[in-house]
Write a protein that holds these residues in place. Structure first.
Motif, PDB file in Angstrom:
ATOM      1  N   LEU A 132      42.206  39.985  68.000  1.00  0.00           N
ATOM      2  CA  LEU A 132      41.455  38.737  67.906  1.00  0.00           C
ATOM      3  C   LEU A 132      40.442  38.842  66.769  1.00  0.00           C
ATOM      4  N   ASN A 133      40.436  37.862  65.893  1.00  0.00           N
ATOM      5  CA  ASN A 133      39.404  37.800  64.863  1.00  0.00           C
ATOM      6  C   ASN A 133      38.149  37.156  65.427  1.00  0.00           C
ATOM      7  N   LYS A 134      37.051  37.478  64.816  1.00  0.00           N
ATOM      8  CA  LYS A 134      35.766  37.035  65.349  1.00  0.00           C
ATOM      9  C   LYS A 134      35.649  35.508  65.391  1.00  0.00           C
ATOM     10  N   ASN A 135      36.328  34.852  64.480  1.00  0.00           N
ATOM     11  CA  ASN A 135      36.141  33.406  64.352  1.00  0.00           C
ATOM     12  C   ASN A 135      37.297  32.582  64.909  1.00  0.00           C
ATOM     13  N   GLU A 136      38.067  33.131  65.798  1.00  0.00           N
ATOM     14  CA  GLU A 136      39.178  32.359  66.353  1.00  0.00           C
ATOM     15  C   GLU A 136      39.216  32.490  67.870  1.00  0.00           C
ATOM     16  N   THR A 137      39.789  31.467  68.504  1.00  0.00           N
ATOM     17  CA  THR A 137      39.997  31.538  69.943  1.00  0.00           C
ATOM     18  C   THR A 137      41.221  32.399  70.227  1.00  0.00           C
TER      19      THR A 137
END
Lengths: 229, 229
Positions: free
Chosen positions: A50-55
């Motif tokens: 998971l990237n920090k800026n995505e759900t």
DNA sequence: TCAAAAGTGTTTATAATACACCCATGG
DNA sequence: CCATGGGTGTATTATAAACACTTTTGA
């Protein structure tokens, strides 16, 4: 006092995807051959972090797109796996999704790049980490979902025969169904469009093709779809 | 090549718990009054952060114990919430659990320390962040679970009357049930022990007390418990 | 002409629903 | 003696399950 969370442990959050397909015979899953250590060369679900800026949904879509080339794939998050040493490299929690795709829509080239391969669910190999457990849970979830509402059309081509649909349900539920009862039940749901068109490949007589009627489906209450098979 | 995960984003992983109880009338949830910013003074689910060395289940147990003082609480993980700014302080993904407890077993003192309070589900206040969404999903999950297998006994005292059980199901499913049909169906499951003992508090005649028969329950197949109400 | 799959209804069994009266007792 | 909640069974309806023969046509 504004509390901050600086003292709390941060962890890696992975998203692993069980990609289901259907080849008119068996329920299939798409697995990749892992090309890095540990467990290099072993079969694995497709996954990513998971990237920090995505759900999580977005991460799952991204990961699914990476392997299939497809957009807007039907998917459902189903469980978070968190055994402390499930991944030997680092503490990683994995949120798992299952996805349903039409097996013919995927991108062959991507599949090759990943050394990916379709396996019958019943002949799935030993997978890395806890991925077999994920698979088992995904199948049970899919079976339950199928009994509650008629998902599964995502696994078929746009036009399909009743026989294909029946085979699909048989594959998902892992049991044989009576042809007449099945057709009666599906017809009573009134969510298919019968086309004036036949599929001639499967028999001399040919069999009518159907389409899923999204509009009719949406018009009905969700609980009208108890599909006990 | 041994891949490491150093370039990947790490995130905070929270565990939030919906604690269900039953007061013989309504389905209730236990909420706490948040005592720090942001959203100080607002109602909230009890939650906490996953520690590096524990599973999600363990974190949930720890959090549940913190508020109730109870051990071995029935609980089920049900969904991971991940909107990017769901928590304004820091990027936090929350894995949610619901728990079922006998409302009389909790520790009053702890409840007071947390400024916690039981609310009827139907009168739940506005909660912080996405906690109302969590609650909604938890209720729907509980309703589905209840229809598939007879959970819910966790919400009752050890000995209970048929009427209490019926009221509980009515509260969970949010609909009235026919007394005779309900009793017949429950009896047909054959998982209760009828005691030679009556509860005299609810009527002059008194009503028989029952216990849940874990042994009989375990002996039966899970799918024998389709409890359509 | 025949093999192979498609198409089609009815009967039976099971499960869900609707429904009403008597019982026991404390006040 | 009566108000209150407890306890009980049957008839009806709806849904699920079991079941077999005819149709079509390309090889």
């Amino acid at each position: 006092m504004l509390k901050n969370y600086n003292n709390e442990d941060k962890v890696l959050l992975a998203v692993d995807c069980i990609i289901f397909g259907f080849d008119n015979e068996d329920l299939k899953i798409l697995l990749i051959k892992r090309d890095f250590e540990p467990e290099k060369g072993k079969w694995s679900l497709i996954g990513g972090f998971l990237n920090k800026n995505e759900t999580l949904d977005l991460a799952a879509s991204r990961i699914l797109n990476r392997l299939t080339g497809m957009q807007d794939i039907y998917m459902e998050q189903f469980y978070a796996f968190s055994e402390v040493d499930r991944d030997p490299v680092d503490r990683t929690i994995s949120v798992s999704y299952y996805a349903l795709i039409n097996i013919e829509n995927h991108n062959e080239e991507l599949i090759e790049n990943y050394n990916a391969k379709w396996f019958s669910v019943s002949k799935a190999p030993k997978l890395i980490f806890d991925h077999n457990e994920m698979l088992g849970k995904a199948i049970r979830r899919l079976q339950r979902r199928t009994s509650i509402r008629p998902i599964g059309f995502e696994l078929l081509p746009e036009k399909f025969t009743m026989r294909q649909l029946q085979k699909l349900y048989e594959a998902i539920l892992n049991k044989e169904l009576d042809k007449r009862n099945f057709i009666n039940k599906i017809n009573s749901l009134d969510i298919l469009i019968k086309l004036n068109e036949k599929d001639m490949t499967s028999s001399t007589k040919g069999s009518y093709l159907y389409m899923f009627d999204q509009k009719k489906y949406d018009e009905k209450q969700v609980n009208n779809f108890y599909l006990k098979l």
